[in-house]
Design an enzyme around this catalytic site. Structure first.
Site, PDB file in Angstrom:
ATOM      1  N   HIS A   1      10.801   6.413   8.777  1.00 14.71           N
ATOM      2  CA  HIS A   1      11.347   6.537   7.424  1.00 14.71           C
ATOM      3  C   HIS A   1      12.857   6.705   7.510  1.00 14.71           C
ATOM      4  O   HIS A   1      13.384   7.248   8.478  1.00 14.71           O
ATOM      5  CB  HIS A   1      10.718   7.737   6.710  1.00 14.71           C
TER       6      HIS A   1
ATOM      7  N   CYS B   1      11.218   7.361  -3.513  1.00 16.53           N
ATOM      8  CA  CYS B   1      12.361   6.893  -4.293  1.00 16.53           C
ATOM      9  C   CYS B   1      13.643   7.353  -3.630  1.00 16.53           C
ATOM     10  O   CYS B   1      13.909   8.542  -3.541  1.00 16.53           O
ATOM     11  CB  CYS B   1      12.317   7.419  -5.716  1.00 16.53           C
TER      12      CYS B   1
ATOM     13  N   ASN C   1      10.605   4.190   3.187  1.00 15.06           N
ATOM     14  CA  ASN C   1      10.234   3.498   4.414  1.00 15.06           C
ATOM     15  C   ASN C   1      11.392   2.632   4.901  1.00 15.06           C
ATOM     16  O   ASN C   1      12.235   2.205   4.109  1.00 15.06           O
ATOM     17  CB  ASN C   1       9.061   2.554   4.126  1.00 15.06           C
TER      18      ASN C   1
ATOM     19  N   ARG D   1       0.833  -1.209   0.000  1.00 17.54           N
ATOM     20  CA  ARG D   1       0.000   0.000   0.000  1.00 17.54           C
ATOM     21  C   ARG D   1       0.869   1.261   0.000  1.00 17.54           C
ATOM     22  O   ARG D   1       0.970   1.964  -0.991  1.00 17.54           O
ATOM     23  CB  ARG D   1      -0.957  -0.026   1.220  1.00 17.54           C
TER      24      ARG D   1
ATOM     25  N   HIS E   1       6.418   3.900  12.926  1.00 11.96           N
ATOM     26  CA  HIS E   1       6.487   3.923  11.463  1.00 11.96           C
ATOM     27  C   HIS E   1       7.589   4.909  11.089  1.00 11.96           C
ATOM     28  O   HIS E   1       7.362   6.115  10.978  1.00 11.96           O
ATOM     29  CB  HIS E   1       5.122   4.362  10.912  1.00 11.96           C
TER      30      HIS E   1
END
Lengths: 319, 319
Positions: free
Chosen positions: A222, A253, A262, A26, A220
């Site tokens: 990055h 990207c 991520n 997703r 979560h």
């Protein structure tokens, strides 16, 4: 690569088991510029499940105008739902219309996405934080009435491109409202990847003090500044045992000017397995899946572990 | 990028200050396939010093047959030595001949490089571990007699491509011998990047128990599996306050099959500064230096922080 690596050394201060919340299908694919065929997506999700992932965010029921990459949600979701009866397959729903679509297809888990900052709420949702929470409230309550599990994503929990550092109290306040609304789990997003481990620790401490303990939290991170895994380690020390990651590091990207990838699931799993933390994931199968998807996307995976292991596997085949 | 990021949150359990041992000019450039002109190397070292790095490994006095990339050591070293009187400029010396060359040029710090495993000692030095230590003993003792500071690098402290996981006791035993030989500092290398934080912690605990405390140790992590920064965090918790890193992540090619990149200094500094740990380094000047060097090498820096900040700077110029 020799067997027996990584060497396993348990740290009793860390959770014995971590559930990886896989977002590649997703969060990863929604950031791809090209469209990925639905057959490839279905195979991707199926292979992720075969690699041992138990929670795979499958798609998003947002309007195709906003996220054309996931316009095939109605086609994809029933296929993976029927193929993977034991797997948790949450889907994103931005509003009641999205929830209706998810309910019609038999989704058992949904997620809403809020922002900790006014600037990003405006940019991403075209609303104030209050207005966006007002929009989510009936979505969450109806989902709860239907017996669904509800996750609340919270973006910009550490830094915001317009506002800079985000005060911990501000994040706690929005978390409180999402929790009171009925969200079963809150996923704390470092959307621009600027957090460092002390900041992570400070936010988790403040949330604990506000009565939102680690059992209800996911992180979560990055890897924009390479901090995602160190921040994860800090979160594990606070007892957080649900970690979001993206197979192969899909999402954004990493070769573009503004790297926003991520945390790669493989890099996370390498660390967790070295720490003796159970995940149920087969790293070899996972790496092969990400290498296969990288082939479809036409560029190498940004995951360092995928590059190392897939490279090793390729060398092995040649020899 | 907004100012005020990363947000600074001190962790009192971590050192207040870290000395970065910059290895890009030596460990980084010795792995470059093309030759870098000596003028570019001298400017690189000078710019690293201007960015606040206080310890810059300048070059290596190995035989040019083995490392042609550093064959200009005799020309480079005097230039940077004279230009940077306040900067520590260690050089690698593999044997007494190398030490003679370093002494003749007025080097004040040297480093020898040993292996924790027999397989790598054989592959890298064509000797057993015992034979290599016997070779280094007179180098170290003569360097100490001349009042030089001596660093002992130890490779393969966590895993070895032939032997797999390396027992902690084996590493401690070689460290003990290097310390007894007179090495002032030991740099623990995870040459193939397989370590995870619990393993790091176990090795540092064992070394402390053997009387080799964190004050005498440096850590040298590779990002092959993306673990370098999380491992650094684990080492900081043990009081280690000297960390090896490579500007821009130079060293090995992260795009090759077998990624072997060093921890990027910028990614390290982002974390340290977020943790309120003093380094004396100006991240903007450092990033600009690495972006400039990446231009010379003709490929993007593998450092995520360099990509994020240099990209942001480029966007800023365009607007």
């Amino acid at each position: 690569m020799s067997t027996g690596l990584p060497m396993v050394v348990r740290d009793p201060a860390l959770p014995a088991r971590v559930r990886v919340h896989e977002v590649g299908a997703r969060d990863g694919l929604q950031n791809e510029s090209g469209l990925v065929p639905v057959d490839v997506k279905a195979e991707f999700v199926t292979r992720l499940a075969a690699a041992g992932l138990t929670t795979i965010e499958a798609t998003s029921f947002v309007h195709p105008k906003w996220v054309p990459q996931l316009a095939d949600a109605e086609e994809l979701f029933p296929r993976v739902r029927d193929a993977l009866p034991g797997v948790r397959l949450p889907v994103l729903v931005p509003n009641e219309r999205g929830l209706d679509r998810a309910l019609a297809l038999g989704a058992r888990e949904v997620a809403v996405f809020a922002s900790a900052t006014e600037s990003f709420a405006r940019a991403n949702l075209n609303r104030t934080v209050d207005e966006s929470l007002a929009m989510f409230a009936p979505v969450v309550s109806r989902a709860v009435e239907h017996g669904l599990t509800v996750r609340g994503y919270l973006s910009m929990c550490f830094g915001d491109p317009w506002e800079g550092a985000v005060p911990v109290e501000q994040v706690v306040a929005v978390c409180r409202r999402l929790a009171d609304m009925g969200c079963d789990e809150l996923s704390l997003g470092d959307t621009i990847g600027v957090a460092t481990p002390g900041h992570v620790s400070a936010l988790l401490t403040a949330l604990e003090q506000a009565g939102i303990g680690s059992g209800r939290l996911a992180v979560h991170f990055h890897d924009t500044y390479g901090q995602a895994l160190a921040n994860t380690l800090a979160a594990l020390r606070h007892g957080v045992s649900t970690v979001d990651a993206s197979a192969g590091g899909l999402g954004g990207c990493p070769y573009a000017k503004s790297a926003t990838g991520n945390l790669a699931t493989e890099d996370l799993v390498w660390m967790l397995h070295g720490l003796g933390i159970e995940t149920g994931i087969d790293l070899g199968l996972l790496t092969a899946t990400s290498a296969w998807m990288a082939g479809h996307l036409g560029r190498p995976s940004p995951s360092r572990t995928v590059r190392a292991l897939a490279g090793a596997a390729a060398s092995h085949k040649e020899s």
